[in-house]
Design a protein around this motif. Structure first.
Motif, PDB file in Angstrom:
ATOM      1  N   SER A 240      -4.550   4.542  -1.296  1.00 11.27           N
ATOM      2  CA  SER A 240      -5.240   3.410  -1.900  1.00 11.27           C
ATOM      3  C   SER A 240      -6.724   3.430  -1.590  1.00 11.27           C
ATOM      4  O   SER A 240      -7.143   4.008  -0.596  1.00 11.27           O
ATOM      5  N   ARG A 360      -7.201  -8.040   5.797  1.00 10.58           N
ATOM      6  CA  ARG A 360      -7.616  -6.651   5.559  1.00 10.58           C
ATOM      7  C   ARG A 360      -8.715  -6.188   6.521  1.00 10.58           C
ATOM      8  O   ARG A 360      -8.770  -5.030   6.887  1.00 10.58           O
ATOM      9  N   TYR A 421      -4.405  -7.914  -2.397  1.00  9.88           N
ATOM     10  CA  TYR A 421      -3.915  -7.800  -1.020  1.00  9.88           C
ATOM     11  C   TYR A 421      -4.505  -8.845  -0.076  1.00  9.88           C
ATOM     12  O   TYR A 421      -4.586  -8.610   1.125  1.00  9.88           O
TER      13      TYR A 421
HETATM   14  N1  LLP Z   1       1.971   2.416  -6.785  1.00 16.11           N
HETATM   15  C1  LLP Z   1       2.579   2.572  -5.609  1.00 16.11           C
HETATM   16  C2  LLP Z   1       3.813   3.354  -5.532  1.00 16.11           C
HETATM   17  C3  LLP Z   1       2.032   1.996  -4.454  1.00 16.11           C
HETATM   18  O1  LLP Z   1       2.639   2.159  -3.294  1.00 16.11           O
HETATM   19  C4  LLP Z   1       0.852   1.241  -4.551  1.00 16.11           C
HETATM   20  C5  LLP Z   1       0.261   0.611  -3.371  1.00 16.11           C
HETATM   21  C6  LLP Z   1       0.256   1.080  -5.815  1.00 16.11           C
HETATM   22  C7  LLP Z   1       0.842   1.698  -6.910  1.00 16.11           C
HETATM   23  C8  LLP Z   1      -0.982   0.276  -6.037  1.00 16.11           C
HETATM   24  O2  LLP Z   1      -2.081   0.731  -5.322  1.00 16.11           O
HETATM   25  P1  LLP Z   1      -3.528   0.122  -5.637  1.00 16.11           P
HETATM   26  O3  LLP Z   1      -3.929   0.587  -7.003  1.00 16.11           O
HETATM   27  O4  LLP Z   1      -3.421  -1.362  -5.564  1.00 16.11           O
HETATM   28  O5  LLP Z   1      -4.390   0.656  -4.549  1.00 16.11           O
HETATM   29  N2  LLP Z   1      -2.324  -3.454   1.621  1.00 16.11           N
HETATM   30  C9  LLP Z   1      -3.204  -2.334   1.405  1.00 16.11           C
HETATM   31  C10 LLP Z   1      -2.809  -1.535   0.200  1.00 16.11           C
HETATM   32  C11 LLP Z   1      -1.393  -1.047   0.247  1.00 16.11           C
HETATM   33  C12 LLP Z   1      -1.016  -0.377  -1.021  1.00 16.11           C
HETATM   34  C13 LLP Z   1       0.413  -0.022  -1.045  1.00 16.11           C
HETATM   35  N3  LLP Z   1       0.829   0.614  -2.242  1.00 16.11           N
HETATM   36  C14 LLP Z   1      -4.627  -2.840   1.282  1.00 16.11           C
HETATM   37  O6  LLP Z   1      -4.857  -4.027   1.431  1.00 16.11           O
HETATM   38  O7  LLP Z   1      -5.543  -2.060   1.082  1.00 16.11           O
END
Ligand code: LLP
Length: 463
Positions: A240, A360, A421
């Motif tokens: 991410s 975060r 998040y």
């Molecule tokens: N697809 C899958 C399989 C994932 O595990 C995730 C995020 C996404 C899509 C979406 O990712 P994005 O585009 O939102 O980065 N709590 C952390 C982020 C954890 C993300 C987990 N999986 C933060 O606050 O940065």
């Protein structure tokens, strides 16, 4: 992540400490469109507005702390992603970033699909009318009950994450007389340049099945033999808050290699690949995220090129952006409670929220920006740390930022880019009440997730 430690220009203390900050911005009143939601600006009074509504009136009506979400911006971003990827690809919004029924309705209206990763997210999606076939179900340890509900509902795909789950989903689907469309999540062995806790493609972590050592190929072999499963493709998510497309390039190449191996071994060309989410956004003016059309172009070129080289038909591509859609569309509005200058260090600005509405910073050392939004100020910049009201010294919302030195209790300050998040990871630490999410669009504001009350807390505490 670190920035140069050195301040130049006006400052409030003679000596400034080491820290993750750059020079004070030339104009503290400017609201950089890179980090603020699309309709945010200042009115003639100097008060920041979103969707045409002043934050002073919003604070009056909805209280603080609160998340304000720019619906116009959210919908525009959905459309930009859908248009960039076009009709030969699918965009799944990752609900873990932030999900509510209003969000589900907007996604449905704007033509996006939805990735859910728990029974709770699945229920939210279904209860707001997302067609099940537009839902992908993820997770490294889905319960049997969650799997059954997803299969019964008829979700478009379940992303399989382990050998046990291959059998579990096949068994449940078969017992329900169904054939479930599935993808297999693989780990491609890419080191994404991001925080350790949000990097997911290296092998030493809990998600997916490794390409290395032929494990993913073995997973495909097993999935293809089970009647309850229809294997439609391979999934990879590398992490991410990623800016560099190089990781996606390696990931796409390795996934296509697996498709070629599957074709050679089984004579089957799997029709889909999913490259996950993880695209970075601007939290501060120094971040330079890519636009959806650049990302779509880069990914489709890589996949097409690799498939041509392997003599494969180009599969349908899907992506799962969460943060890149919702992150930039919201800000958290806080009221300043105390301002405590520590001579030679920095000024601690305490607000009425904290790590319970934004974990975060404490968890990932994330960087945020912050601005005084209830007025403008011509006072000198003051190196500040925005902290919450929790009983913990790590309760930091913005580690290092410049705010005007006439900042006073009662002022409203806002932290942009908190759409992803923050509410979804909010907690009740110290029995804090989780803030509401207020959607704003064209001069209208409405609560889409209400503020928690003490009754909500006491209702769970059954004594
Ligand atoms: N697809 C899958 C399989 C994932 O595990 C995730 C995020 C996404 C899509 C979406 O990712 P994005 O585009 O939102 O980065 N709590 C952390 C982020 C954890 C993300 C987990 N999986 C933060 O606050 O940065």
């Amino acid at each position: 992540m670190s920035r140069s430690a050195h301040p130049a220009g006006p400052r409030h203390a003679d000596v400034l400490p080491e820290g993750h900050y750059s020079a004070p911005p030339t104009d503290l009143n400017a609201l950089d469109p890179k980090v603020w939601a699309r309709t945010v600006r200042r009115d003639e009074r100097g008060v920041a507005t979103v969707g045409g509504l002043g934050v002073d009136a919003l604070a009056e009506e909805f209280g603080t702390p609160a998340y304000f979400l720019d619906e116009t911006d959210f919908r525009a971003r959905c459309r930009a992603w859908a248009e960039a990827f076009g009709k030969d690809a699918d965009v799944f919004y990752a609900g873990k970033a932030f999900l509510s029924r209003a969000i589900v309705r907007w996604l449905k209206e704007e033509g996006l699909n939805l990735d859910v990763c728990s029974g709770g997210e699945l229920s939210t999606a279904l209860s707001a009318g997302m067609p099940a076939e537009r839902i992908a179900f993820h997770g490294n340890n889905k319960s049997e009950d969650e799997i059954r509900r997803a299969v019964e509902a008829g979700v478009g795909r379940i992303v399989l994450d382990s050998f046990q789950e291959i059998v579990r989903v096949a068994h449940i689907a078969q017992s329900l007389g169904k054939r479930q469309r599935v993808q297999i999540r693989v780990t491609v062995g890419v080191e994404a340049h991001t925080h350790e806790f949000i990097a997911t493609a290296h092998e030493d972590q809990k998600f997916g099945i490794a390409l290395a050592g032929g494990q993913a190929a073995e997973a495909v072999r097993r999935a293809l033999t089970l009647d309850g499963l229809e294997l439609i493709g391979i999934h990879s998510h590398i992490g991410s808050q990623i800016f560099d497309m190089a990781g996606f390039e390696v990931s796409a190449r390795r996934v296509v290699q697996l498709l070629a191996e599957v074709r050679d071994e089984h004579g089957v060309e799997l029709p889909e690949i999913d490259l996950g989410g993880g695209l970075g956004i601007a939290y501060t003016s120094e971040d330079d995220p890519r636009e959806p059309h650049e990302i779509a172009k880069a990914l489709s070129e890589i996949v097409t090129r690799e498939c041509e080289a392997a003599g494969l038909r180009t599969p349908r591509i899907s992506v799962e952006p969460g943060r890149a859609i919702v992150g930039p569309t919201a800000f958290t509005l806080y009221r300043v409670g105390t301002v405590k200058p520590l001579e030679g260090l920095r000024t601690y600005v305490s607000v009425d929220g904290g790590m319970s509405d934004n974990i975060r910073t404490a968890l990932y050392d994330a960087e945020y920006s912050v601005s005084l939004v209830s007025r403008t100020s011509e006072a000198e910049p003051m190196l500040s740390r925005v902290v919450g009201k929790h009983c913990e010294s790590g309760d930091i919302v913005v580690r290092d930022a410049f705010l005007p030195s006439d900042l006073a209790p009662g002022d409203l300050i806002a932290v942009p880019a908190t759409g992803a998040y923050c509410r979804s990871m909010a907690s009740n630490y110290n029995h804090a009440l989780r803030p509401p999410v207020v959607a704003v669009s064209d001069g209208e504001a409405r609560v889409i997730v209400r503020r928690e009350t003490e009754e909500d807390l006491l209702r769970l505490d059954v004594g």
